[in-house]
Design a protein around this motif. Structure first.
Motif, PDB file in Angstrom:
ATOM      1  N   SER A 115       0.821  -1.209   0.000  1.00  0.00           N
ATOM      2  CA  SER A 115       0.000   0.000   0.000  1.00  0.00           C
ATOM      3  C   SER A 115       0.855   1.259   0.000  1.00  0.00           C
ATOM      4  N   GLN A 146      -5.345   3.686  -3.154  1.00  0.00           N
ATOM      5  CA  GLN A 146      -6.217   2.802  -3.929  1.00  0.00           C
ATOM      6  C   GLN A 146      -7.699   3.121  -3.748  1.00  0.00           C
ATOM      7  N   ASP A 147      -7.995   4.050  -2.834  1.00  0.00           N
ATOM      8  CA  ASP A 147      -9.381   4.456  -2.621  1.00  0.00           C
ATOM      9  C   ASP A 147      -9.737   5.525  -3.656  1.00  0.00           C
ATOM     10  N   GLU A 148     -10.517   5.103  -4.666  1.00  0.00           N
ATOM     11  CA  GLU A 148     -10.775   5.986  -5.797  1.00  0.00           C
ATOM     12  C   GLU A 148     -11.512   7.268  -5.423  1.00  0.00           C
ATOM     13  N   SER A 149     -12.328   7.165  -4.351  1.00  0.00           N
ATOM     14  CA  SER A 149     -13.113   8.341  -3.970  1.00  0.00           C
ATOM     15  C   SER A 149     -12.208   9.465  -3.442  1.00  0.00           C
ATOM     16  N   THR A 202       0.212   5.126   1.380  1.00  0.00           N
ATOM     17  CA  THR A 202      -0.706   5.974   2.130  1.00  0.00           C
ATOM     18  C   THR A 202      -0.164   7.394   2.118  1.00  0.00           C
ATOM     19  N   ASP A 251      -5.399   6.161   1.600  1.00  0.00           N
ATOM     20  CA  ASP A 251      -4.915   5.048   0.790  1.00  0.00           C
ATOM     21  C   ASP A 251      -5.079   5.412  -0.686  1.00  0.00           C
TER      22      ASP A 251
END
Lengths: 313, 289, 267
Positions: A67, A76-79, A69, A74
C-alpha cells in the motif's frame, strides 16, 4: 525523527506488463516513510524505478500489492483521488509537456479551476504562487518565450496554486542549463524552508541531492542507502557500483585518504571541503602563522557546523 | 598543426529587417585544428548553437567566411553538400531524429545519402555501432524499443557512420545518469583517437569538458571571449563568473583554499591534479614555506 | 524558417475594442457577416465599410498590418473579381476576343472584391483584438446551451486551447528535426514530387512520435493537476458583460437593421 507522516509506502509490489518479455517487476516489497516537512532527494540511475515510485505518490500509478498511504489516505481508494492529488503535487521533467495554456497566469490557474475553487480565490492563489516562484512579472507572457528554468518555475507555481502539502519533482532539472537548475533548486529549497512543503526531489545530479536533508539512493527497485547526504555519500564504493557518482569534493577527499591523509570523508560543499583541507594543514603546524586570515574571511555558520574533527573517522 | 576549419569574421543575424532582428554572432574568428578536441562553453543564448550550425553549412553567414581545408564551404553547391558529411553535427537530444524501422537502417541513413555502396554502408554502420558500444543484436531492433541511453548512442552512431573529419556534439550527455555520461564520453574519445578527427563538444558541465578538451573556447554575447587550454581558461575564474559561468568544482575548492590563506596554485581542474597539488601541503614539511 | 509564420495572431492592447467581452465580439462578427451578405448595393456596402473603418480606428491596429493580412488572399480576390467581370451577363460595353465585359460585370466584380476583403478584414479584427484564450472561453460560453444535448462543449474548448498552446512548440520541433536530418545529408529540395514526398518521412515519423509522447506526458501532467473533465470546474476569469458590451450590441443591431432596410429599397 518524530514528525507526522507525509507518505508511507508499505511492502509495495509493482510491475509493468510488457508484450514480449512478459512482466517487468519494478518493486518487490519496497517500504519507505517520508515525514511532513522533509526535503528528500531520491537518487538512482536511469531505469532504477525512481520515476515509477514518484508516480505512486499521487496515484498516477497504483500499487500491485502492498500500500501507499498519503496523509492518511490510501491511494487505492478511488473516492479520494482528487484529494490525494491536491495534497501531493507533481512537477515533471519536460517543462514544455506540462504547461497547458499559452498565457502564464491561465496555466497557473488550471489546477484550482479543476478543483472548483471560487474565481476571486483563484486569482489570489495564482498571484501568490507566481510571486513565490518569482515569476509574477511574467504573468501575461506566453510560456514558449520563456527559458527552461522559467517554464519549470511556472510549472511549480501551477502546483503550489493547489496548496499542496507535498511536492514531488521528477527530474525537474534534467533538461535545464546550469542557470535554470539553480533557479529551480533555489525555488524548491524556498518552498521547503518558508512554506514548509514536503519536497521529494528525484534526480541523478549528486550536487542537487547534496542540498537535501535526506538522500535515498535506489537501484533495481530497491533502496540501497537512506540517510543524510553525508551518510549516503560516504558510501562511495556502493554508489559507484550502481552507476551513480559522488560529489567531486567527496572524490577528492577519498583520494587523499587513500594516500594516507587524515581528512574527513564527507564534505559536500566546496566551502566545507576547503575548510576541512585547511584544518588538516593546520593540524600539521599548530602554530600556523596564517590563522588570522581565516577569521578575516567570512564563513557562514552552516558550513562551520559540519567541520567537527570527530567526523573524520 | 594544420587547420581543418577556419572561421573568418563570421556574423549571423536572425530575421533581418524585421522587429525580431537579432544578432547571434558578431565578427567571430576561430580556427579548429585537425585531431583537436575543443570544448565550447558559454551560457544559453551566447551563440554556441548558431556557431556550430555554420560549421557544417546548415546556416549561411550573414557576412564572413567558413573555410574547410582552406576552401570556402559556400564556394559551390556540391562542396556545401560534401561538408555535411565531412563535418558531422550531433544535435542536442539527437534521439529525436530516429525514424527508421531498425537501428541498422537508421544509422545507415547518413551513409546512404552519401551515395555509398551497400557493402561500404554495412561496414560503416558496423564500425559506428562498434564506436558507440551497440551490440549487433540491437541493430535489428526498432530504435523506439531501446532505452534512453541506447537511443542516444544510436543517434550519435548515425552521425559517426558518415565518418566525418570533424565531429561536433551539442551537449551529448544531457539528461543521462553518471554511468551513461561516462560511457558516451568514452565513445567519443575512441572515435577521435581512431579517426584522428577533430571534436568540438558543447557542454554545460565544466568538470566534464575540463577532463576531455585540449582547448576551450568561451562564447559570450555572440563573440569568442576566451580561447586557450583549460588551464589558462580556468585560471580566469573571475571573468568566467562575470559571464555567468562556473569553474570546475576542483578549481573552486583550490580558490576557496586561497581565500583561507593557503598558497596553492588554483588552476588544477581534475581530482587527480588537485590531489597532486594538495598532497605536498598535507604531508607536512615545506607546506607553508 | 517555419518560425516566421504567425498563426492566430493577436495584438495585445487596451482599446475599447480589446476590452469588449469575447462573446460580444463573436456575436458581433456573426451580425457583421450577415450584414455583409445582405448588403445589395453600394449604399449598404458604404454603411458596413464605415462601420468597419470605425472599428479599425478604435482598435488602433495599424493599417499596414491589415494590408499584410489581405496580401496572401489577393490571388483569390482577384480571381473572383475576374470571373465576375467576364461571366456576368448583361449590357456589353467591351469585347476582347471571346471575353465580354458588361456593365453589370464591372459592378459585380467591384462588389465581390469589396465583400471578400471586408469579410476577411472583419474576421481578422476579431483575432487581432481578442486573445486566443478569451476567444476559446467566449466560444465555450456561447455554446454552453448545447451541453444539454450532450455536445462536448468543454472538451472542444480544451482541445482548442491545447492546440493553440502546442502549435509553436511543434513548429520549433519540426525545425529542429529538419536540421538534424539535413546534418545527415537529407535533401528536401531536389527531385520530383515522389522523391520529395519520400524525403518527408524522416521528418514526419520523429515528429509524430514526439507529438504522441508529448500528448501522453501532458495528459499525465493534467491528471496530476486534478483535471477530471468539465464537471465542477470554475474559471479564474469569469466573462462579464459591461456597459460597453451593451453599447456594442445596440450598434450591431443598428447595423443589421440598416442593411435590411436598405435592402428593401434595393440600395
Amino acid at each position: 525523527m518524530n514528525m507526522a507522516s507525509a507518505i508511507e509506502v508499505k511492502d509495495l509490489q509493482f510491475s509493468y506488463e510488457e508484450q514480449e518479455q512478459g512482466q517487468h517487476i519494478v518493486f518487490d516489497g519496497l517500504s519507505v516513510r517520508i515525514g511532513q516537512g522533509e526535503f528528500v532527494a531520491v537518487l538512482g540511475h536511469n531505469g532504477c524505478g525512481k520515476s515509477t515510485l514518484a508516480k505512486q505518490f499521487n496515484a498516477i500509478l497504483l500499487p500491485g500489492g502492498g500500500s501507499v498511504t498519503v496523509y492518511g489516505m490510501d491511494t487505492q481508494d478511488e473516492s479520494l483521488l482528487l484529494k490525494i492529488r491536491q495534497h501531493v503535487g507533481m512537477v515533471f521533467q519536460n517543462p514544455d509537456n506540462q504547461i497547458v495554456s499559452n498565457i502564464v497566469e491561465e496555466d497557473v490557474a488550471f489546477a484550482p479551476e479543476n478543483l472548483g475553487v471560487e474565481s476571486a480565490e483563484i486569482r489570489e492563489r495564482v498571484d501568490r504562487a507566481l510571486r513565490t516562484v518569482g515569476m509574477y512579472d511574467y504573468r501575461t507572457h506566453a510560456p514558449q518565450l520563456l527559458s527552461g528554468g522559467q517554464k519549470q518555475r511556472i510549472a511549480i507555481a501551477g502546483v503550489i496554486a493547489m496548496r499542496p502539502k507535498c511536492i514531488v519533482l521528477d527530474e525537474p532539472t534534467a533538461m535545464l542549463d546550469p542557470q535554470g537548475r539553480r533557479e529551480v533548486l533555489d525555488t524548491v529549497e524556498k518552498l521547503n524552508r518558508e512554506e514548509h512543503i514536503t519536497v521529494i526531489l528525484i534526480t541523478h545530479h549528486m550536487d542537487e541531492a547534496a542540498r537535501a536533508g535526506r538522500v535515498i539512493a535506489m537501484s533495481e527497485g530497491k533502496i540501497i542507502a537512506d540517510g543524510t547526504p553525508k551518510e549516503v555519500f560516504r558510501q562511495a564504493e556502493l554508489l559507484r557500483r550502481v552507476g551513480l557518482a559522488v560529489p567531486q569534493t567527496e572524490e577528492l577527499m577519498l583520494l587523499l585518504r587513500a594516500n594516507g591523509i587524515d581528512v574527513p570523508a564527507d564534505t559536500l560543499t566546496v566551502q566545507e571541503c576547503a575548510q576541512a583541507l585547511r584544518d588538516a594543514m593546520r593540524r600539521l603546524d599548530p602554530n600556523d602563522p596564517e590563522e588570522k586570515t581565516i577569521d578575516a574571511h567570512h564563513r557562514d555558520p552552516e558550513s562551520d557546523a559540519c567541520l567537527q574533527p570527530a567526523d573524520a573517522v | 598543426m594544420t587547420p581543418i576549419i577556419e572561421i573568418q569574421n563570421l556574423t549571423h543575424v536572425y530575421s533581418p529587417q524585421t522587429p525580431f532582428e537579432h544578432t547571434a554572432l558578431s565578427d567571430v574568428s576561430l580556427t579548429i585544428d585537425r585531431g583537436e578536441f575543443v570544448g565550447l562553453i558559454g551560457h544559453t543564448g551566447s551563440g554556441k548553437s548558431t556557431l556550430i550550425q555554420h560549421m557544417n553549412g546548415l546556416l549561411r553567414p550573414t557576412s564572413g567566411h567558413i573555410l574547410f581545408d582552406g576552401r570556402d564551404i559556400w564556394e559551390d553547391a556540391a562542396f556545401t553538400r560534401q561538408i555535411r558529411f565531412r563535418v558531422g553535427l550531433v544535435f542536442q537530444y539527437p534521439e529525436a531524429q530516429l525514424f527508421e524501422e531498425t537501428v541498422f537502417r537508421d544509422i545507415a541513413f547518413g551513409p546512404r545519402n552519401m551515395g555509398l555502396s551497400e557493402d561500404e554502408i554495412r561496414t560503416r554502420v558496423l564500425r559506428a555501432a562498434g564506436f558507440t558500444g551497440l551490440d549487433e543484436a540491437v541493430l535489428e531492433k526498432s530504435p523506439f524499443e531501446l532505452s534512453g541511453g541506447q537511443k542516444r548512442r544510436a543517434a550519435i552512431a548515425g552521425v559517426i557512420a558518415m565518418e566525418p573529419d570533424v565531429l561536433i556534439l551539442d551537449e551529448p550527455t544531457a539528461g543521462l545518469d553518471p554511468s551513461g555520461r561516462a560511457s558516451i564520453l568514452e565513445n567519443i574519445r575512441s572515435y577521435q583517437a581512431a579517426q584522428h578527427a577533430a571534436v568540438i563538444m558543447v557542454s554545460h558541465s565544466m568538470e566534464e569538458i575540463a577532463t576531455l578538451a585540449d582547448r576551450l573556447v568561451v562564447m559570450n554575447h555572440g563573440s569568442v571571449a576566451m580561447s586557450g587550454t583549460p588551464h589558462a581558461v580556468f585560471s580566469r575564474a573571475q571573468e568566467l563568473a562575470e559571464m555567468g559561468l562556473e569553474v570546475p568544482c576542483m578549481t573552486q575548492v583550490l580558490l576557496e583554499l586561497r581565500h583561507l590563506g593557503v598558497r596553492v596554485d588554483p588552476s588544477a581542474y581534475t581530482i587527480e591534479q588537485a590531489a597532486e597539488r594538495l598532497l605536498p601541503l598535507l604531508k607536512g614539511g615545506a607546506a607553508h614555506a | 524558417m517555419l518560425k516566421d509564420v504567425t498563426l492566430g495572431q493577436f495584438f495585445p492592447g487596451n482599446t475599447p475594442i480589446h476590452r469588449l467581452d469575447p462573446r460580444t465580439k463573436l456575436l458581433f462578427v456573426v451580425a457583421y457577416i450577415t450584414a455583409l451578405f445582405l448588403a445589395k448595393w453600394f449604399v449598404s456596402y458604404g454603411v458596413v465599410l464605415a462601420f468597419l473603418l470605425t472599428v479599425i480606428a478604435l482598435s488602433r491596429i495599424s493599417p499596414k498590418v491589415i494590408a499584410r493580412s489581405v496580401k496572401p488572399l489577393l490571388f483569390i480576390i482577384l480571381l473572383t473579381a475576374f470571373l465576375n467581370l467576364f461571366y456576368t451577363p448583361g449590357e456589353p460595353i467591351l469585347q476582347v476576343w471571346i471575353f465580354r465585359v458588361s456593365k453589370e460585370g464591372i459592378v459585380s466584380a467591384v462588389l465581390m472584391m469589396l465583400r471578400i476583403t471586408m469579410l476577411v478584414v472583419g474576421t481578422f479584427m476579431l483575432t487581432y483584438t481578442t486573445s486566443p484564450i478569451a476567444l476559446t472561453d467566449g466560444l465555450e460560453s456561447l455554446l454552453s446551451p448545447l451541453k444539454r444535448l450532450h455536445f462536448p462543449v468543454h472538451e472542444l474548448s480544451m482541445m482548442m486551447c491545447i492546440a493553440l498552446r502546442f502549435i509553436p512548440t511543434l513548429i520549433e520541433e519540426t525545425d529542429k528535426i529538419m536540421a538534424a536530418q539535413k546534418a545527415r545529408g537529407a535533401d528536401f529540395e531536389s527531385g520530383n514530387l515522389i522523391r520529395r514526398a519520400k524525403a518527408l518521412i524522416p521528418i514526419l515519423v520523429p515528429l509524430f512520435i514526439t507529438a504522441f509522447r508529448r500528448a501522453d506526458e501532458l495528459a499525465t501532467a493534467m491528471e496530476a493537476r486534478c483535471y477530471h473533465g468539465g464537471d465542477g470546474r470554475t474559471k479564474m476569469n469569469v466573462l462579464r458583460f459591461h456597459r460597453c458590451d451593451g453599447a456594442a450590441a445596440v450598434v450591431g443591431m443598428a447595423l443589421l437593421t440598416a442593411v435590411i432596410v436598405l435592402r428593401r429599397f434595393g440600395l
